[in-house]
Design a protein around this motif. Sequence first.
Motif, PDB file in Angstrom:
ATOM      1  N   LEU A   1     -27.701 -16.982 -31.557  1.00 30.18           N
ATOM      2  CA  LEU A   1     -28.089 -17.445 -29.584  1.00 30.18           C
ATOM      3  C   LEU A   1     -27.244 -17.998 -29.596  1.00 30.18           C
ATOM      4  O   LEU A   1     -26.719 -18.142 -28.448  1.00 30.18           O
ATOM      5  CB  LEU A   1     -29.284 -18.767 -30.606  1.00 30.18           C
ATOM      6  N   TYR A   2     -25.737 -18.483 -30.616  1.00 26.55           N
ATOM      7  CA  TYR A   2     -24.766 -18.880 -29.996  1.00 26.55           C
ATOM      8  C   TYR A   2     -23.492 -17.432 -29.103  1.00 26.55           C
ATOM      9  O   TYR A   2     -23.053 -17.923 -28.601  1.00 26.55           O
ATOM     10  CB  TYR A   2     -23.626 -19.301 -31.152  1.00 26.55           C
ATOM     11  N   ARG A   3     -23.806 -16.782 -29.479  1.00 25.43           N
ATOM     12  CA  ARG A   3     -23.359 -15.073 -28.979  1.00 25.43           C
ATOM     13  C   ARG A   3     -23.850 -15.016 -27.372  1.00 25.43           C
ATOM     14  O   ARG A   3     -23.798 -14.416 -26.225  1.00 25.43           O
ATOM     15  CB  ARG A   3     -23.196 -13.782 -29.606  1.00 25.43           C
ATOM     16  N   ARG A   4     -25.569 -15.180 -27.454  1.00 29.17           N
ATOM     17  CA  ARG A   4     -26.238 -15.199 -26.233  1.00 29.17           C
ATOM     18  C   ARG A   4     -25.770 -16.619 -24.970  1.00 29.17           C
ATOM     19  O   ARG A   4     -25.461 -16.519 -24.188  1.00 29.17           O
ATOM     20  CB  ARG A   4     -27.637 -15.110 -26.773  1.00 29.17           C
ATOM     21  N   THR A   5     -25.802 -17.575 -25.725  1.00 26.52           N
ATOM     22  CA  THR A   5     -25.388 -18.763 -25.072  1.00 26.52           C
ATOM     23  C   THR A   5     -23.917 -18.178 -24.150  1.00 26.52           C
ATOM     24  O   THR A   5     -23.988 -18.725 -23.037  1.00 26.52           O
ATOM     25  CB  THR A   5     -25.674 -19.936 -25.345  1.00 26.52           C
ATOM     26  N   GLN A   6     -22.862 -17.986 -24.995  1.00 25.17           N
ATOM     27  CA  GLN A   6     -21.760 -17.791 -25.163  1.00 25.17           C
ATOM     28  C   GLN A   6     -21.416 -17.239 -23.205  1.00 25.17           C
ATOM     29  O   GLN A   6     -20.925 -16.922 -22.478  1.00 25.17           O
ATOM     30  CB  GLN A   6     -20.567 -17.508 -25.511  1.00 25.17           C
ATOM     31  N   ALA A   7     -22.601 -15.896 -23.214  1.00 28.99           N
ATOM     32  CA  ALA A   7     -22.594 -14.636 -22.898  1.00 28.99           C
ATOM     33  C   ALA A   7     -23.348 -15.290 -21.472  1.00 28.99           C
ATOM     34  O   ALA A   7     -23.242 -14.766 -20.240  1.00 28.99           O
ATOM     35  CB  ALA A   7     -23.344 -13.448 -23.238  1.00 28.99           C
ATOM     36  N   ALA A   8     -23.783 -16.057 -21.123  1.00 28.62           N
ATOM     37  CA  ALA A   8     -25.231 -16.760 -19.961  1.00 28.62           C
ATOM     38  C   ALA A   8     -23.741 -17.217 -19.762  1.00 28.62           C
ATOM     39  O   ALA A   8     -24.041 -17.387 -18.808  1.00 28.62           O
ATOM     40  CB  ALA A   8     -26.059 -16.844 -20.458  1.00 28.62           C
ATOM     41  N   ALA A  23     -21.012 -17.197 -19.412  1.00 30.03           N
ATOM     42  CA  ALA A  23     -20.219 -16.405 -18.423  1.00 30.03           C
ATOM     43  C   ALA A  23     -20.206 -15.937 -17.725  1.00 30.03           C
ATOM     44  O   ALA A  23     -19.881 -16.009 -16.829  1.00 30.03           O
ATOM     45  CB  ALA A  23     -19.731 -15.480 -19.721  1.00 30.03           C
ATOM     46  N   ARG A  24     -22.190 -15.225 -17.070  1.00 28.02           N
ATOM     47  CA  ARG A  24     -22.385 -14.958 -16.475  1.00 28.02           C
ATOM     48  C   ARG A  24     -22.571 -16.163 -15.437  1.00 28.02           C
ATOM     49  O   ARG A  24     -22.869 -15.899 -14.354  1.00 28.02           O
ATOM     50  CB  ARG A  24     -23.893 -15.152 -16.752  1.00 28.02           C
ATOM     51  N   GLU A  25     -23.063 -17.042 -15.552  1.00 31.25           N
ATOM     52  CA  GLU A  25     -22.743 -18.528 -14.878  1.00 31.25           C
ATOM     53  C   GLU A  25     -21.899 -18.788 -14.157  1.00 31.25           C
ATOM     54  O   GLU A  25     -21.848 -19.188 -13.225  1.00 31.25           O
ATOM     55  CB  GLU A  25     -23.870 -19.762 -15.910  1.00 31.25           C
ATOM     56  N   ALA A  26     -20.918 -18.701 -15.345  1.00 26.33           N
ATOM     57  CA  ALA A  26     -19.655 -19.370 -14.854  1.00 26.33           C
ATOM     58  C   ALA A  26     -19.254 -18.361 -13.818  1.00 26.33           C
ATOM     59  O   ALA A  26     -18.466 -18.609 -12.296  1.00 26.33           O
ATOM     60  CB  ALA A  26     -18.775 -19.703 -15.679  1.00 26.33           C
ATOM     61  N   GLU A  27     -19.722 -16.689 -13.569  1.00 26.73           N
ATOM     62  CA  GLU A  27     -19.088 -15.958 -12.762  1.00 26.73           C
ATOM     63  C   GLU A  27     -19.947 -16.143 -11.176  1.00 26.73           C
ATOM     64  O   GLU A  27     -18.901 -15.694  -9.926  1.00 26.73           O
ATOM     65  CB  GLU A  27     -18.994 -14.474 -12.954  1.00 26.73           C
ATOM     66  N   ILE A  28     -21.458 -16.534 -11.478  1.00 25.26           N
ATOM     67  CA  ILE A  28     -22.267 -16.199 -10.513  1.00 25.26           C
ATOM     68  C   ILE A  28     -22.159 -18.082  -9.675  1.00 25.26           C
ATOM     69  O   ILE A  28     -22.113 -17.805  -8.198  1.00 25.26           O
ATOM     70  CB  ILE A  28     -23.265 -16.304 -11.034  1.00 25.26           C
ATOM     71  N   MET A  29     -21.743 -18.847 -10.355  1.00 25.83           N
ATOM     72  CA  MET A  29     -21.117 -20.470  -9.634  1.00 25.83           C
ATOM     73  C   MET A  29     -20.087 -20.654  -9.506  1.00 25.83           C
ATOM     74  O   MET A  29     -19.665 -21.972  -9.075  1.00 25.83           O
ATOM     75  CB  MET A  29     -22.529 -20.669 -10.563  1.00 25.83           C
ATOM     76  N   LYS A  30     -19.031 -20.005  -9.082  1.00 25.69           N
ATOM     77  CA  LYS A  30     -17.717 -19.430  -9.111  1.00 25.69           C
ATOM     78  C   LYS A  30     -16.968 -20.656  -7.757  1.00 25.69           C
ATOM     79  O   LYS A  30     -16.496 -21.035  -8.153  1.00 25.69           O
ATOM     80  CB  LYS A  30     -17.155 -18.886  -9.709  1.00 25.69           C
ATOM     81  N   ASP A  31     -17.996 -20.170  -6.982  1.00 22.63           N
ATOM     82  CA  ASP A  31     -18.151 -20.865  -5.057  1.00 22.63           C
ATOM     83  C   ASP A  31     -18.899 -21.732  -5.741  1.00 22.63           C
ATOM     84  O   ASP A  31     -18.950 -22.413  -3.899  1.00 22.63           O
ATOM     85  CB  ASP A  31     -18.710 -19.655  -4.426  1.00 22.63           C
ATOM     86  N   VAL A  32     -19.877 -22.524  -6.301  1.00 22.95           N
ATOM     87  CA  VAL A  32     -20.076 -23.486  -5.783  1.00 22.95           C
ATOM     88  C   VAL A  32     -19.673 -25.030  -6.461  1.00 22.95           C
ATOM     89  O   VAL A  32     -19.039 -24.937  -7.624  1.00 22.95           O
ATOM     90  CB  VAL A  32     -21.422 -23.473  -6.835  1.00 22.95           C
ATOM     91  N   LYS A  33     -18.467 -25.924  -4.608  1.00 20.80           N
ATOM     92  CA  LYS A  33     -18.477 -26.929  -6.150  1.00 20.80           C
ATOM     93  C   LYS A  33     -18.775 -28.322  -6.967  1.00 20.80           C
ATOM     94  O   LYS A  33     -20.121 -28.405  -6.146  1.00 20.80           O
ATOM     95  CB  LYS A  33     -18.169 -28.097  -4.681  1.00 20.80           C
ATOM     96  N   ASP A  34     -18.460 -29.070  -7.787  1.00 22.59           N
ATOM     97  CA  ASP A  34     -19.043 -29.532  -8.706  1.00 22.59           C
ATOM     98  C   ASP A  34     -20.104 -29.348 -10.640  1.00 22.59           C
ATOM     99  O   ASP A  34     -20.674 -29.781 -10.762  1.00 22.59           O
ATOM    100  CB  ASP A  34     -19.406 -30.462  -7.934  1.00 22.59           C
ATOM    101  N   TRP A  35     -19.939 -27.195 -10.114  1.00 23.12           N
ATOM    102  CA  TRP A  35     -21.415 -26.653 -10.698  1.00 23.12           C
ATOM    103  C   TRP A  35     -20.300 -27.090 -12.126  1.00 23.12           C
ATOM    104  O   TRP A  35     -19.218 -26.657 -12.119  1.00 23.12           O
ATOM    105  CB  TRP A  35     -21.393 -25.874 -11.045  1.00 23.12           C
ATOM    106  N   LYS A  36     -21.163 -27.530 -12.661  1.00 25.36           N
ATOM    107  CA  LYS A  36     -20.791 -27.335 -14.382  1.00 25.36           C
ATOM    108  C   LYS A  36     -21.307 -26.253 -15.015  1.00 25.36           C
ATOM    109  O   LYS A  36     -22.695 -26.625 -15.370  1.00 25.36           O
ATOM    110  CB  LYS A  36     -20.853 -29.120 -14.997  1.00 25.36           C
ATOM    111  N   VAL A  37     -20.883 -25.921 -16.035  1.00 26.54           N
ATOM    112  CA  VAL A  37     -20.948 -24.669 -16.509  1.00 26.54           C
ATOM    113  C   VAL A  37     -21.825 -25.238 -18.099  1.00 26.54           C
ATOM    114  O   VAL A  37     -21.033 -26.007 -18.723  1.00 26.54           O
ATOM    115  CB  VAL A  37     -19.855 -23.518 -17.096  1.00 26.54           C
TER     116      VAL A  37
END
Length: 128
Positions: free
Chosen positions: A83-90, A92-106
């Motif tokens: 679960l920890y490994r999957r959460t970290q991967a999710a 990381a994907r969320e940070a990559e997808i939402m990198k252009d959104v202002k004030d988004w907290k991963v």
Amino acid sequence: MSAARGTQDLPPKGGYPQVQYRRYLPNRGPSGFVILAGITAFCTFGFYRVYQGNAERRELKRENLWSRIHLVPLLMAESDRDLYRRTQAANAREAEIMKDVKDWKVGQSVYNTTKYFTPSSYVVAPEN
């Protein structure tokens, strides 16, 4: 010839020999008591073996239960690591997808609650 016609046959002097009417057969096979005792002994042995088998099956069931009880912490730890490994991967994907959104907290919850819930685990398969 007249003497033969009027005379009757008589038994010989001293009488006829005695007729044997009783059958002299040898005893064949065991008696009823021996057969009953044998069947009783056979059934007793069978029930003893059934009892032994039930006791062994009970012991194996108990051993299986205790092995599961002892494996639960290991399986939970393995599940937590996954679960920890999957959460970290999710994240990381969320940070990559939402990198252009202002004030988004991963990794921050989108729900307004402090109550803990177990995140759903799912597998993301690639599209191609």
